[in-house]
Design a protein around this motif. Structure first.
Motif, mmCIF file in Angstrom:
data_model
loop_
_atom_site.group_PDB
_atom_site.id
_atom_site.type_symbol
_atom_site.label_atom_id
_atom_site.label_comp_id
_atom_site.label_asym_id
_atom_site.label_seq_id
_atom_site.Cartn_x
_atom_site.Cartn_y
_atom_site.Cartn_z
ATOM 1 N N TYR A 100 -92.591 7.618 -41.775
ATOM 2 C CA TYR A 100 -93.670 8.211 -40.986
ATOM 3 C C TYR A 100 -93.160 9.212 -39.952
ATOM 4 N N PHE A 101 -91.971 9.771 -40.220
ATOM 5 C CA PHE A 101 -91.394 10.724 -39.271
ATOM 6 C C PHE A 101 -92.274 11.948 -39.092
ATOM 7 N N GLY A 102 -93.156 12.214 -40.078
ATOM 8 C CA GLY A 102 -94.055 13.357 -39.971
ATOM 9 C C GLY A 102 -95.050 13.207 -38.830
ATOM 10 N N LYS A 103 -95.361 11.986 -38.470
ATOM 11 C CA LYS A 103 -96.242 11.739 -37.326
ATOM 12 C C LYS A 103 -95.482 11.967 -36.019
ATOM 13 N N ASP A 104 -94.242 11.503 -36.002
ATOM 14 C CA ASP A 104 -93.363 11.640 -34.837
ATOM 15 C C ASP A 104 -91.962 11.252 -35.300
ATOM 16 N N GLU A 105 -90.992 12.104 -35.033
ATOM 17 C CA GLU A 105 -89.626 11.819 -35.481
ATOM 18 C C GLU A 105 -89.088 10.499 -34.955
ATOM 19 N N THR A 106 -89.663 9.998 -33.875
ATOM 20 C CA THR A 106 -89.180 8.758 -33.265
ATOM 21 C C THR A 106 -89.316 7.570 -34.201
ATOM 22 N N PHE A 107 -90.241 7.631 -35.137
ATOM 23 C CA PHE A 107 -90.373 6.544 -36.108
ATOM 24 C C PHE A 107 -89.037 6.265 -36.789
ATOM 25 N N ALA A 108 -88.284 7.323 -37.080
ATOM 26 C CA ALA A 108 -87.032 7.161 -37.829
ATOM 27 C C ALA A 108 -86.028 6.286 -37.092
ATOM 28 N N LEU A 109 -86.054 6.325 -35.773
ATOM 29 C CA LEU A 109 -85.102 5.532 -34.995
ATOM 30 C C LEU A 109 -85.349 4.037 -35.150
ATOM 31 N N GLY A 110 -86.531 3.660 -35.607
ATOM 32 C CA GLY A 110 -86.831 2.258 -35.846
ATOM 33 C C GLY A 110 -86.306 1.748 -37.171
ATOM 34 N N ALA A 111 -85.742 2.646 -37.978
ATOM 35 C CA ALA A 111 -85.225 2.246 -39.285
ATOM 36 C C ALA A 111 -83.780 2.675 -39.447
ATOM 37 N N ALA A 112 -83.575 3.976 -39.656
ATOM 38 C CA ALA A 112 -82.221 4.518 -39.803
ATOM 39 C C ALA A 112 -82.285 6.023 -39.689
ATOM 40 N N ILE A 113 -81.276 6.596 -39.082
ATOM 41 C CA ILE A 113 -81.118 8.038 -39.060
ATOM 42 C C ILE A 113 -79.726 8.348 -39.596
ATOM 43 N N PRO A 114 -79.509 9.553 -40.111
ATOM 44 C CA PRO A 114 -78.179 9.901 -40.593
ATOM 45 C C PRO A 114 -77.102 9.656 -39.536
ATOM 46 N N PHE A 115 -76.042 8.989 -39.968
ATOM 47 C CA PHE A 115 -74.911 8.659 -39.092
ATOM 48 C C PHE A 115 -75.368 7.830 -37.884
ATOM 49 N N GLY A 116 -76.224 6.871 -38.171
ATOM 50 C CA GLY A 116 -76.737 6.000 -37.122
ATOM 51 C C GLY A 116 -75.949 4.713 -37.001
ATOM 52 N N LEU A 117 -76.651 3.589 -37.063
ATOM 53 C CA LEU A 117 -76.039 2.273 -36.897
ATOM 54 C C LEU A 117 -75.913 1.566 -38.238
ATOM 55 N N ASN A 118 -74.899 0.712 -38.375
ATOM 56 C CA ASN A 118 -74.880 -0.135 -39.562
ATOM 57 C C ASN A 118 -75.832 -1.307 -39.327
ATOM 58 N N SER A 119 -75.965 -2.177 -40.307
ATOM 59 C CA SER A 119 -77.012 -3.205 -40.228
ATOM 60 C C SER A 119 -76.792 -4.174 -39.072
ATOM 61 N N ARG A 120 -75.552 -4.586 -38.853
ATOM 62 C CA ARG A 120 -75.284 -5.504 -37.753
ATOM 63 C C ARG A 120 -75.547 -4.833 -36.412
ATOM 64 N N GLN A 121 -75.146 -3.589 -36.297
ATOM 65 C CA GLN A 121 -75.364 -2.850 -35.059
ATOM 66 C C GLN A 121 -76.852 -2.635 -34.805
ATOM 67 N N MET A 122 -77.602 -2.371 -35.868
ATOM 68 C CA MET A 122 -79.035 -2.154 -35.727
ATOM 69 C C MET A 122 -79.719 -3.434 -35.244
ATOM 70 N N THR A 123 -79.349 -4.551 -35.831
ATOM 71 C CA THR A 123 -79.919 -5.825 -35.410
ATOM 72 C C THR A 123 -79.548 -6.118 -33.959
ATOM 73 N N SER A 124 -78.328 -5.799 -33.595
ATOM 74 C CA SER A 124 -77.895 -6.022 -32.219
ATOM 75 C C SER A 124 -78.680 -5.152 -31.241
ATOM 76 N N TRP A 125 -78.867 -3.888 -31.606
ATOM 77 C CA TRP A 125 -79.644 -2.984 -30.739
ATOM 78 C C TRP A 125 -81.065 -3.491 -30.564
ATOM 79 N N MET A 126 -81.634 -4.001 -31.647
ATOM 80 C CA MET A 126 -83.013 -4.495 -31.583
ATOM 81 C C MET A 126 -83.124 -5.740 -30.719
ATOM 82 N N PHE A 127 -82.296 -6.740 -30.988
ATOM 83 C CA PHE A 127 -82.479 -8.040 -30.357
ATOM 84 C C PHE A 127 -81.745 -8.202 -29.027
ATOM 85 N N GLU A 128 -80.613 -7.528 -28.865
ATOM 86 C CA GLU A 128 -79.839 -7.695 -27.636
ATOM 87 C C GLU A 128 -79.755 -6.421 -26.811
ATOM 88 N N GLY A 129 -80.005 -5.287 -27.418
ATOM 89 C CA GLY A 129 -80.076 -4.025 -26.695
ATOM 90 C C GLY A 129 -81.522 -3.733 -26.322
#
Length: 360
Positions: A100-129
């Motif tokens: 849904y990045f077409g609505k707002d690019e910020t949607f992508a940050l809730g899933a993955a962006i190129p050269f973003g976080l790996n799965s463990r890092q993403m879970t950590s950012w969500m739950f502890e960050g």
């Protein structure tokens, strides 16, 4: 002790420990929710995340809270989830936010962006960050509350009729690539196509596209991509750890009792862990089978990776100058990513590199 006094003093955790939970659950109303999925039923991993959630909710409520899951196209199009949940057409949706990045690019940050976080890092950012907090603030404008509900782990970089040997091979390449990553591919000279999973095979078979990425060996094998494109690339620089979300209509969520809200959160978290466990268990054998049947693996060349990295960072800087939502969330995301990479560079990478060089 009188039962009401016990319930009041012990709290939910104490009730569960004491085996008195059924009385609490039975006091709740019967509820039925529908989840619209962005995925076809044939994908027992990613579509199965919503089914795992639904099963756990039913189990934890003794069947009082029933959730049905509807595959892409049954209730709404694969990419119609945000509108459907926001409008209350369904109580919830299971989808990848970057669609849904077409609505707002910020949607992508809730899933993955190129050269973003790996799965463990993403879970950590969500739950502890600050990830969950920031994304929920953003989704509030759409009357949605999100729950992490799956992750595929790092993905493969797709199927190609011809291998990519340099940046020159990206020019004019018609590739099915999910959501936000297409913006980067455009800057590299590619021609991105945003096609739902259930329609990729036909497009690749008919030559409508030259290449397609989906997820990884287990799902890709199920969809038969190896039959129409023999070259299989890695790694997917665009999806180091994409998160799948349960989007819940705010009004439907607010109508739940505190106990049911806790159950929704617990079931989503269970499904989140369960999905990656399934991918990690199933991908190795699927990759072996694909290679045994003629699939040709190749690693994306360094100039392609470097070109994609530069194009991605240029894009992020440009978006930040015009999108306040993006600027706010990405600043926190980028800081967290830098800290995570500092740590992973030593213990995690050091261990992985050694183990993967051994003959076990």
């Amino acid at each position: 002790m009188e039962r009401r006094s016990f319930v009041r003093q012990a709290g939910l955790a104490g009730i569960l420990a004491a085996g008195a939970a059924p009385a609490v659950v039975h006091a709740q109303a019967n509820i039925r929710w529908r989840i619209a999925s962005s995925f076809p039923k044939s994908l027992d991993t990613i579509h199965g995340g919503a089914e795992t959630f639904a099963k756990k909710v039913g189990e934890m409520t003794g069947g009082k809270f029933q959730v049905t899951v509807h595959a892409a196209g049954e209730l709404m199009p694969a990419f119609g989830i945000v509108d459907g949940v926001q409008n209350g057409t369904v109580e919830a949706g299971h989808t990848v936010p970057y669609y849904y990045f077409g609505k707002d690019e910020t949607f992508a940050l809730g899933a993955a962006i190129p050269f973003g976080l790996n799965s463990r890092q993403m879970t950590s950012w969500m739950f502890e960050g600050n990830g969950l907090k920031l994304m929920r603030e953003f989704y509030a404008a759409y009357d949605i509350i999100n729950f992490p509900c799956g992750n595929t782990g790092a993905q493969m970089a797709g199927w190609y009729r011809k291998p990519i040997k340099s940046m020159a091979d990206v020019k004019g390449l018609k590739i099915r690539i999910g959501g936000f990553s297409g913006k980067v591919m455009e800057r590299m000279g590619g021609v991105p196509q945003n096609i739902p999973g259930g329609e990729i095979y036909q497009a690749l078979e008919k030559g409508t596209i030259d290449a397609a990425e989906w997820i990884g060996p287990y799902d890709d094998q199920k969809l038969g991509f190896n039959k129409v494109a023999p070259h299989y690339a890695y790694p997917a620089w665009w999806e180091g750890g994409p998160q799948i979300d349960l989007f819940v209509n705010r009004k439907a969520y607010d109508a739940l009792t505190p106990e049911y809200k806790a159950i929704v959160e617990a079931a989503a978290t269970y499904a989140h862990v369960d999905m990656q466990a399934k991918y990690d268990a199933k991908n190795p054998m699927a990759l072996k089978q694909l290679v045994a049947n003629g699939t040709k693996l190749f690693r994306l060349p360094k100039d392609v990776m470097d070109g994609a990295f530069k194009a991605s960072n240029d894009l992020y800087n440009e978006i930040g100058t015009k999108n306040a939502n993006w600027k706010k969330v990405y600043a926190d995301f980028a800081k967290f990513r830098a800290e995570q990479n500092l740590w992973f560079r030593f213990a995690e990478q050091g261990f992985d590199q050694y183990m993967q060089s051994q003959k076990l």
